[in-house]
Design a protein around this motif. Structure first.
Motif, PDB file in Angstrom:
ATOM      1  N   ARG A   1       0.856  -1.196   0.000  1.00 43.25           N
ATOM      2  CA  ARG A   1       0.000   0.000   0.000  1.00 43.25           C
ATOM      3  C   ARG A   1       0.890   1.243   0.000  1.00 43.25           C
ATOM      4  N   ILE A   2       0.401   2.294  -0.598  1.00 45.17           N
ATOM      5  CA  ILE A   2       1.141   3.554  -0.618  1.00 45.17           C
ATOM      6  C   ILE A   2       1.257   4.117   0.804  1.00 45.17           C
ATOM      7  N   ALA A   3       0.193   4.003   1.583  1.00 40.49           N
ATOM      8  CA  ALA A   3       0.184   4.567   2.939  1.00 40.49           C
ATOM      9  C   ALA A   3       1.039   3.779   3.926  1.00 40.49           C
ATOM     10  N   ASP A   4       1.322   2.514   3.619  1.00 34.92           N
ATOM     11  CA  ASP A   4       2.108   1.678   4.534  1.00 34.92           C
ATOM     12  C   ASP A   4       2.880   0.648   3.715  1.00 34.92           C
ATOM     13  N   LYS A   5       4.146   0.900   3.507  1.00 33.76           N
ATOM     14  CA  LYS A   5       4.977   0.037   2.650  1.00 33.76           C
ATOM     15  C   LYS A   5       5.102  -1.392   3.173  1.00 33.76           C
ATOM     16  N   ASN A   6       4.773  -1.615   4.448  1.00 37.08           N
ATOM     17  CA  ASN A   6       4.840  -2.958   5.017  1.00 37.08           C
ATOM     18  C   ASN A   6       3.539  -3.737   4.854  1.00 37.08           C
ATOM     19  N   ASP A   7       2.501  -3.094   4.378  1.00 37.11           N
ATOM     20  CA  ASP A   7       1.188  -3.736   4.237  1.00 37.11           C
ATOM     21  C   ASP A   7       1.010  -4.230   2.805  1.00 37.11           C
ATOM     22  N   ARG A   8       1.136  -5.517   2.620  1.00 40.73           N
ATOM     23  CA  ARG A   8       1.007  -6.132   1.298  1.00 40.73           C
ATOM     24  C   ARG A   8      -0.240  -7.016   1.206  1.00 40.73           C
ATOM     25  N   ARG A   9      -1.136  -6.864   2.165  1.00 33.60           N
ATOM     26  CA  ARG A   9      -2.339  -7.698   2.179  1.00 33.60           C
ATOM     27  C   ARG A   9      -3.291  -7.305   1.045  1.00 33.60           C
ATOM     28  N   PRO A  10      -3.965  -8.281   0.421  1.00 36.01           N
ATOM     29  CA  PRO A  10      -5.034  -7.943  -0.522  1.00 36.01           C
ATOM     30  C   PRO A  10      -6.238  -7.417   0.263  1.00 36.01           C
ATOM     31  N   SER A  11      -7.225  -6.907  -0.443  1.00 40.83           N
ATOM     32  CA  SER A  11      -8.394  -6.316   0.217  1.00 40.83           C
ATOM     33  C   SER A  11      -9.679  -6.843  -0.390  1.00 40.83           C
ATOM     34  N   LEU A  12     -10.740  -6.746   0.397  1.00 40.32           N
ATOM     35  CA  LEU A  12     -12.095  -7.030  -0.060  1.00 40.32           C
ATOM     36  C   LEU A  12     -12.953  -5.860   0.389  1.00 40.32           C
ATOM     37  N   PHE A  13     -13.629  -5.224  -0.561  1.00 37.90           N
ATOM     38  CA  PHE A  13     -14.460  -4.057  -0.262  1.00 37.90           C
ATOM     39  C   PHE A  13     -15.931  -4.378  -0.491  1.00 37.90           C
ATOM     40  N   ARG A  14     -16.761  -3.983   0.460  1.00 40.70           N
ATOM     41  CA  ARG A  14     -18.200  -4.075   0.316  1.00 40.70           C
ATOM     42  C   ARG A  14     -18.723  -2.665   0.052  1.00 40.70           C
ATOM     43  N   CYS A  15     -19.361  -2.496  -1.092  1.00 44.27           N
ATOM     44  CA  CYS A  15     -19.858  -1.179  -1.506  1.00 44.27           C
ATOM     45  C   CYS A  15     -21.357  -1.263  -1.749  1.00 44.27           C
ATOM     46  N   ARG A  16     -22.060  -0.283  -1.288  1.00 44.40           N
ATOM     47  CA  ARG A  16     -23.509  -0.217  -1.492  1.00 44.40           C
ATOM     48  C   ARG A  16     -23.799  -0.122  -2.990  1.00 44.40           C
ATOM     49  N   ARG A  17     -24.769  -0.896  -3.476  1.00 47.49           N
ATOM     50  CA  ARG A  17     -25.130  -0.843  -4.889  1.00 47.49           C
ATOM     51  C   ARG A  17     -25.692   0.529  -5.243  1.00 47.49           C
ATOM     52  N   PRO A  18     -25.344   1.078  -6.412  1.00 46.94           N
ATOM     53  CA  PRO A  18     -25.815   2.409  -6.785  1.00 46.94           C
ATOM     54  C   PRO A  18     -27.298   2.449  -7.117  1.00 46.94           C
ATOM     55  N   ASP A  19     -27.889   1.310  -7.383  1.00 44.88           N
ATOM     56  CA  ASP A  19     -29.302   1.271  -7.737  1.00 44.88           C
ATOM     57  C   ASP A  19     -30.187   1.015  -6.519  1.00 44.88           C
ATOM     58  N   LYS A  20     -29.623   1.052  -5.340  1.00 38.81           N
ATOM     59  CA  LYS A  20     -30.388   0.829  -4.098  1.00 38.81           C
ATOM     60  C   LYS A  20     -30.470   2.087  -3.287  1.00 38.81           C
TER      61      LYS A  20
END
Length: 96
Positions: A77-96
Motif C-alpha cells: 500500500r502507498i500509505a504503509d509500505k509494510n502492508d502487502r495484504r489484498p483487500s475485499l471491499f463491500r460497496c452499497r449498490r448504486p441502484d439501491k
C-alpha cells in the motif's frame, strides 16, 4: 470479472474503474458504479507500476452490495509500505 445476479450481468471494468449492470438481452447499461475514489485513495491505494490498470479483479453482487476483491500482486500500500495484504471491499449498490 463477471457476475450474474437477478437476471443481470455485472461487469468489472478495470481500466475505467467501474462496475456496470447490464441487461444481457439488449446490452443496455442499467446502472454504473465508479469505484475509482476507493481504489485511488491514499488510504487504500497500492503501489502500481501499471497505473492504467487497476488491481480490482474479483466481483460479486448481492441484493444490497457490490463486493470487490483486490489482487495486489504482493505490491504494498502507498500509505504503509509494510502492508502487502489484498483487500475485499463491500460497496452499497448504486441502484439501491
Amino acid at each position: 470479472d463477471l457476475c450474474w445476479f437477478d437476471e443481470d450481468l455485472w461487469v468489472l471494468c478495470r481500466e475505467s474503474r467501474r462496475v456496470l449492470r447490464v441487461n444481457p438481452t439488449t446490452h443496455a447499461v442499467r446502472s454504473e458504479f465508479d469505484y475509482a475514489d476507493i481504489e485511488l485513495s491514499r488510504e487504500h491505494a497500492y503501489y502500481n507500476p501499471y497505473p492504467g490498470y487497476g488491481f480490482y479483479e474479483g466481483l460479486s453482487v448481492d441484493a444490497e452490495n457490490i463486493w470487490l476483491a483486490v489482487d495486489n500482486n504482493n505490491y504494498p500500500r502507498i500509505a504503509d509500505k509494510n502492508d502487502r495484504r489484498p483487500s475485499l471491499f463491500r460497496c452499497r449498490r448504486p441502484d439501491k
